[in-house]
Design a protein around this motif. Structure first.
Motif: not given
Length: 151
Positions: A137-139, A141-147, A84-89, A101-108
């Motif tokens: 950097k975006s993730y 700032k949101l405090g996500y666990e990064l690997t 998909s090009s978007y995140m479903p509800a 784009r970072p995933v958090n922009t789709f979540m918003a």
């Protein structure tokens, strides 16, 4: 939320479809959750759709292309892999992000979407590395666990 960056070697980047299929199969084998592959390139969506059907000569990766931005996945029976090009509800599962784009922009922009894990692909070119740094950097700032993994 866990975010995993896959930094691709030249060989893996040249066979990006093969790597995405392999990563998709691995994610399905290790989890019972759905996998959403975010794609903003129609050509990539079409070729990936075909590649998932033809991954193995004797099998395929069941998937579905979403085209209606109003799709609420709670009210539909869907394949374990969604393109998909978007995140479903109401999406709750893993996301393989092939977009810039970072995933958090789709979540918003989506009602009640809460991915549990995000898989990011970084190709070995200047543009992809720059986009990857921005996402990291975006993730962060949101405090996500990064690997990250070099593959």
């Amino acid at each position: 939320m866990k975010i995993s960056f896959y930094v691709l070697s030249e060989n893996k980047a040249q066979d990006i479809l093969g790597f995405v299929c392999q990563l998709t199969q691995t994610a399905l084998n290790k989890s019972k959750q759905s996998l959403l592959i975010l794609i903003d390139d129609n050509e990539l969506l079409t070729t990936l759709d075909t590649a998932l059907w033809e991954q193995e000569p004797t099998s395929f990766i069941p998937h579905q292309c979403l085209s209606d931005a109003n799709t609420d996945i709670q009210h539909k029976v869907l394949a374990p892999v969604l393109l998909s090009s978007y995140m479903p509800a109401n999406f709750k599962g893993m996301v393989l992000n092939t977009t810039i784009r970072p995933v958090n922009t789709f979540m918003a922009a989506t009602l009640n979407a809460q991915p549990t894990r995000v898989l990011e692909l970084i190709k070995p070119d200047v543009s992809s590395v720059r986009e990857g740094r921005h996402k990291y950097k975006s993730y962060q700032k949101l405090g996500y666990e990064l690997t990250h993994f070099n593959v």
